[in-house]
Design a protein around this motif. Structure first.
Motif, PDB file in Angstrom:
ATOM      1  N   ASN A   1       2.815  -2.878   6.834  1.00  0.00           N
ATOM      2  CA  ASN A   1       2.367  -2.814   5.419  1.00  0.00           C
ATOM      3  C   ASN A   1       2.320  -4.067   4.684  1.00  0.00           C
ATOM      4  O   ASN A   1       1.425  -4.482   4.352  1.00  0.00           O
TER       5      ASN A   1
ATOM      6  N   TYR B   1      -4.639   1.072   2.791  1.00  0.00           N
ATOM      7  CA  TYR B   1      -4.856  -0.040   3.371  1.00  0.00           C
ATOM      8  C   TYR B   1      -6.044  -0.185   4.259  1.00  0.00           C
ATOM      9  O   TYR B   1      -6.868  -1.042   4.095  1.00  0.00           O
TER      10      TYR B   1
ATOM     11  N   PHE C   1       0.683  -1.199  -0.084  1.00  0.00           N
ATOM     12  CA  PHE C   1      -0.144  -0.086  -0.020  1.00  0.00           C
ATOM     13  C   PHE C   1       0.807   1.289  -0.145  1.00  0.00           C
ATOM     14  O   PHE C   1       1.842   1.234   0.511  1.00  0.00           O
TER      15      PHE C   1
ATOM     16  N   PHE D   1      -0.625  -6.290   3.520  1.00  0.00           N
ATOM     17  CA  PHE D   1      -0.805  -6.333   2.138  1.00  0.00           C
ATOM     18  C   PHE D   1      -0.911  -7.961   1.785  1.00  0.00           C
ATOM     19  O   PHE D   1      -2.002  -8.304   0.895  1.00  0.00           O
TER      20      PHE D   1
END
Length: 92
Positions: free
Chosen positions: A64, A8, A2, A68
């Motif tokens: 992240n 997100y 992201f 993801f």
């Protein structure tokens, strides 16, 4: 990955939009779900009172990547019953 934390949140909310209250996706260490209209997280073994909103200040590269990856093919878990969530939200 992201580009922004907001990306997100958008992707997670989209993945959860049709799920019953209390159902979320596993991110490896806990479950991300929607509580009172906000994206929340609870670790394994914790209760509904322990759930907390996502926090951009805690967002970093590992978070992240982890989120993801979890959202590429999410594994959904009923962490709490819809009735538990409804009762909790009514008491706020």
């Amino acid at each position: 990955m992201f580009k922004r934390y907001a990306d997100y949140v958008k992707a997670a909310m989209e993945a959860l939009k049709d799920k019953p209250q209390g159902t979320g996706y596993s991110n490896g260490t806990g479950v991300v779900f929607v509580l009172n209209g906000a994206l929340c997280y609870v670790e394994e073994g914790e209760e509904l009172d322990d759930a907390r909103e996502g926090d951009i200040s805690a967002w970093e590269e590992n978070s992240n990547r982890n989120e993801f990856d979890a959202l590429q093919s999410p594994v959904f878990v009923e962490r709490f019953s819809p009735e538990e969530v409804e009762a909790y939200e009514a008491g706020l």
